[in-house]
Design a protein around this motif. Structure first.
Motif, PDB file in Angstrom:
ATOM      1  N   TRP A  85       1.851  -1.028  -4.851  1.00  0.00           N
ATOM      2  CA  TRP A  85       0.172  -1.693  -5.257  1.00  0.00           C
ATOM      3  C   TRP A  85      -0.384  -1.397  -3.739  1.00  0.00           C
ATOM      4  CZ3 TRP A  85       5.174  -4.001  -6.190  1.00  0.00           C
ATOM      5  CH2 TRP A  85       5.084  -4.169  -7.663  1.00  0.00           C
ATOM      6  N   VAL A  86      -1.526  -1.048  -3.942  1.00  0.00           N
ATOM      7  CA  VAL A  86      -2.636  -0.904  -2.764  1.00  0.00           C
ATOM      8  C   VAL A  86      -3.708  -1.677  -2.946  1.00  0.00           C
ATOM      9  CG1 VAL A  86      -4.227   0.946  -1.728  1.00  0.00           C
ATOM     10  CG2 VAL A  86      -2.115   1.337  -2.794  1.00  0.00           C
ATOM     11  N   GLU A  87      -3.944  -2.733  -2.068  1.00  0.00           N
ATOM     12  CA  GLU A  87      -5.032  -3.851  -2.175  1.00  0.00           C
ATOM     13  C   GLU A  87      -6.253  -3.085  -1.430  1.00  0.00           C
ATOM     14  OE1 GLU A  87      -3.920  -7.710  -0.593  1.00  0.00           O
ATOM     15  OE2 GLU A  87      -3.047  -8.048  -2.606  1.00  0.00           O
ATOM     16  N   VAL A  88      -7.346  -3.397  -2.023  1.00  0.00           N
ATOM     17  CA  VAL A  88      -8.617  -2.878  -1.274  1.00  0.00           C
ATOM     18  C   VAL A  88      -9.794  -3.991  -1.630  1.00  0.00           C
ATOM     19  CG1 VAL A  88     -10.369  -1.139  -1.636  1.00  0.00           C
ATOM     20  CG2 VAL A  88      -8.051  -0.451  -2.329  1.00  0.00           C
ATOM     21  N   ASP A  89     -10.355  -3.987  -0.443  1.00  0.00           N
ATOM     22  CA  ASP A  89     -11.556  -5.145  -0.264  1.00  0.00           C
ATOM     23  C   ASP A  89     -12.493  -4.405  -1.119  1.00  0.00           C
ATOM     24  OD1 ASP A  89     -14.009  -6.182   0.439  1.00  0.00           O
ATOM     25  OD2 ASP A  89     -13.097  -7.014   2.076  1.00  0.00           O
ATOM     26  N   GLY A  90     -13.025  -5.066  -2.319  1.00  0.00           N
ATOM     27  CA  GLY A  90     -14.076  -4.619  -3.093  1.00  0.00           C
ATOM     28  C   GLY A  90     -15.312  -4.467  -2.643  1.00  0.00           C
ATOM     29  N   ARG A  91     -15.530  -5.201  -1.489  1.00  0.00           N
ATOM     30  CA  ARG A  91     -16.973  -5.215  -0.964  1.00  0.00           C
ATOM     31  C   ARG A  91     -17.178  -3.955   0.001  1.00  0.00           C
ATOM     32  NH1 ARG A  91     -15.467 -10.529  -1.667  1.00  0.00           N
ATOM     33  NH2 ARG A  91     -14.060 -10.502   0.084  1.00  0.00           N
ATOM     34  N   GLY A  93     -14.703  -1.529   0.545  1.00  0.00           N
ATOM     35  CA  GLY A  93     -13.697  -0.455   0.123  1.00  0.00           C
ATOM     36  C   GLY A  93     -12.656  -0.072   1.111  1.00  0.00           C
ATOM     37  N   GLN A  94     -12.342  -1.035   2.115  1.00  0.00           N
ATOM     38  CA  GLN A  94     -11.410  -0.823   2.835  1.00  0.00           C
ATOM     39  C   GLN A  94     -10.030  -1.094   2.391  1.00  0.00           C
ATOM     40  OE1 GLN A  94     -11.764  -3.332   6.459  1.00  0.00           O
ATOM     41  NE2 GLN A  94      -9.958  -2.661   7.244  1.00  0.00           N
ATOM     42  N   ILE A  95      -8.947  -0.186   2.635  1.00  0.00           N
ATOM     43  CA  ILE A  95      -7.733  -0.372   2.094  1.00  0.00           C
ATOM     44  C   ILE A  95      -7.019  -1.632   3.187  1.00  0.00           C
ATOM     45  CG2 ILE A  95      -5.453   0.381   2.011  1.00  0.00           C
ATOM     46  CD1 ILE A  95      -6.674   3.140   1.176  1.00  0.00           C
ATOM     47  N   LEU A  96      -6.648  -2.758   2.542  1.00  0.00           N
ATOM     48  CA  LEU A  96      -6.051  -3.904   3.308  1.00  0.00           C
ATOM     49  C   LEU A  96      -4.595  -3.801   3.446  1.00  0.00           C
ATOM     50  CD1 LEU A  96      -8.156  -6.724   1.309  1.00  0.00           C
ATOM     51  CD2 LEU A  96      -8.702  -5.588   3.595  1.00  0.00           C
ATOM     52  N   GLY A  97      -4.028  -3.163   2.567  1.00  0.00           N
ATOM     53  CA  GLY A  97      -2.503  -3.300   2.516  1.00  0.00           C
ATOM     54  C   GLY A  97      -1.847  -2.420   1.266  1.00  0.00           C
ATOM     55  N   ARG A  98      -0.737  -2.130   1.646  1.00  0.00           N
ATOM     56  CA  ARG A  98       0.208  -1.191   0.627  1.00  0.00           C
ATOM     57  C   ARG A  98       1.487  -1.898   0.448  1.00  0.00           C
ATOM     58  NH1 ARG A  98      -0.387   4.866   0.788  1.00  0.00           N
ATOM     59  NH2 ARG A  98      -2.495   4.202   1.465  1.00  0.00           N
ATOM     60  N   THR A  99       2.091  -2.200  -0.338  1.00  0.00           N
ATOM     61  CA  THR A  99       3.294  -2.773  -0.701  1.00  0.00           C
ATOM     62  C   THR A  99       4.119  -1.637  -1.525  1.00  0.00           C
ATOM     63  OG1 THR A  99       3.117  -3.910  -2.510  1.00  0.00           O
ATOM     64  CG2 THR A  99       2.829  -4.960  -0.575  1.00  0.00           C
ATOM     65  N   GLY A 100       5.400  -1.371  -1.203  1.00  0.00           N
ATOM     66  CA  GLY A 100       6.222  -0.259  -2.021  1.00  0.00           C
ATOM     67  C   GLY A 100       6.029   1.040  -0.986  1.00  0.00           C
TER      68      GLY A 100
END
Length: 101
Positions: A85-91, A93-100
């Protein structure tokens, strides 16, 4: 005794989510993201995907979830049988974190 089991089975199936619940929730995420995009609160999904997909070579893109309250996209990938899972700030576009992996 058998009537008791039948009643329990009926209750268990009555409270189970419908089989299409996952598809319905995905549709809700898409609609929520569309509204946020129309209001100018977030970047378009295609732009977010354009930033993240090149960093996930060798992975299969499975789709996304959108948290409208936080404005966060969570893109889901599959690589070597593991979900990432890759979390991205929708405002921004910055990648906030990655799990797995």
């Amino acid at each position: 005794m058998s009537m008791f089991v039948i009643v329990l089975l009926g209750l268990a199936t009555a409270t189970a989510p419908p089989p299409l619940a996952g598809a319905w929730l995905q549709h809700v995420d898409q609609r929520e993201a569309w509204h946020a995009r129309q209001q100018g609160r977030i970047l378009p999904l295609r732009e977010i995907e354009g930033r993240v997909l090149p960093t996930m070579r060798g992975s299969q893109y499975l789709g996304f979830d959108f948290d409208g309250e936080r404005g966060i996209y969570t893109l889901k990938f599959l690589r070597d049988g593991k979900v990432i899972w890759v979390e991205v700030d929708g405002r921004s576009g910055q990648i906030l974190g990655r799990t797995g992996n």
